[in-house]
Design a protein around this motif. Sequence first.
Motif: not given
Length: 543
Positions: A57, A72, A120, A144
């Motif tokens: 991320f 993100d 995320s 996620p």
Amino acid sequence: MTPSTEDRPFGLLQLWDAVADAVAERECIVQGSRRLTWAQVRDRTTRLGWFLTAQGFGARPGVTEEWRSPNDLVGLLLRNSPEYLEGSIGSYRARCAPFNVNHRYRAEELAHLLGDARPSAMIHHRGFGPVLAEALALVPDLDPVLVEVDDGSGVDPIVGSLSYEDALAGATPPDEPVAPSPDDVHVLYTGGTTGMPKGVIWRLRELAGRPTGITVSSLDEARDAAPRRAWLRAFPAPPLMHGAAAWFSYGAWSRGGTLVLGEDATFDADRALALARDEQVAWMAIVGDPFAQPLLRALRAGAEPPSSLTYVFSSGAALSPDAWTELEQYFPTLKLVNALGSSETGPQAVQTSSSQTQFRAGPTTYVVSDDHASLLSADNPGVGWLSNSGDLPRGYLNDRERTEATFRVVEGRRVSVSGDRAAVDPDGEIRFLGREATVINSGGEKIYGEEVENVLRGLPEIDDALVFGRPSERWGSEVVALLVATGAELDRDQIRERCDDRLAGYKLPKAVAYVPAIRRHDNGKVDYEWARNTMAPLAGRSS
């Protein structure tokens, strides 16, 4: 003098790291027996950043549209806690964008938010695991990374989630160092004043200025000033998931202050005053009368006023002049500021005295004409839309239409046009007239009446519904409903029970009354004056 956004070469993260350099061993976050220094918070948030980076991320390449996040997203489904604040800083370190999640949401409300944000990762208190799992089941294409914080609730972790402390302990530096940018973002979700909540994309460069009350012009200035402010201990009494409390906290941190957090799930005035006394709190944030009135009741009952308290910041709900005056009697040297603003604009106006009947417009506050073509002034007076300039967000997350409608260039100046009405008098003074939309602000929570009406109308016993606010000493404004029944009338408690799985508790009516029909004008709009006059003598039990 605070630099303009264009001249500001740093964001929040760079600013706080400068403060940490200067006061590494000073307490940074205090909550009960947990006492973390600036050095410890820097270490823990660095490790959280490493963990997020290891998941892949960070910054998104090629993002240029103002309504897209360049980073993100990481959701924070947490009560006030060190982890809430660490979650934001750790996200910044990984070039991720944290966003606030209202922990009072039920599964359907939470699912809407998750579907919009597309996070995320989600960092959540373990007690919120069941509602989070239910919400994720409603968004099947979202998966996620789940990081759970042990809150002592005894709830089993979501299958597949990772302990927050384990994530930090196991994190290692990335092969390629991450270089955060002041143009990375934080997403602040609104309370839903125009329907369902929307994410407002704030650059960290903008947040290091007027929106959070930060005034330093350089990192050297922050390093030099922080050691002198060991006295600054700030207590955000409202939930950090609300922008006003978070921005207040960020402003105190930028000065080298210590954040003192309460341990109660809901505001308890006696415990808040005791905490302020025990921790020598100098600054405190509240939400208008919903917090001021309980504090005054506790003081009247004999609670000792904390002698260290010198500054109270109020935002998010009305603060009555009587409450203001009485607070000043208990705290004769207190500086109290009542602020007006929104998630999209930042601060727009303030009151600094109980005798000040009108908000005073800020230096970047304007009124835009109804046609959005000009800025009103003494030479061009009239009624228009309240707006703000200066440090402003990029736009609304994933919403081009609303971004372009709200963030405009008028007479060469970029402004954020809010849903509030205001007037410019011939002498150039700005008068605030109120919100255009029928939004209920109850205890700092913004409630969109139509959302509640739609749920009420979904009950087979309800033919029609009108939801609006009425004054409340406890909440500032409380939700009430006029209903048209199809047959047997449900009482307030039955309605609250039937709607409990669809709406957060603060959105449910505190009182209900029945009428033969909802009165509307010829144009189809509700007659709210009739509704308020009708509700007063008919209203049922309130709580």
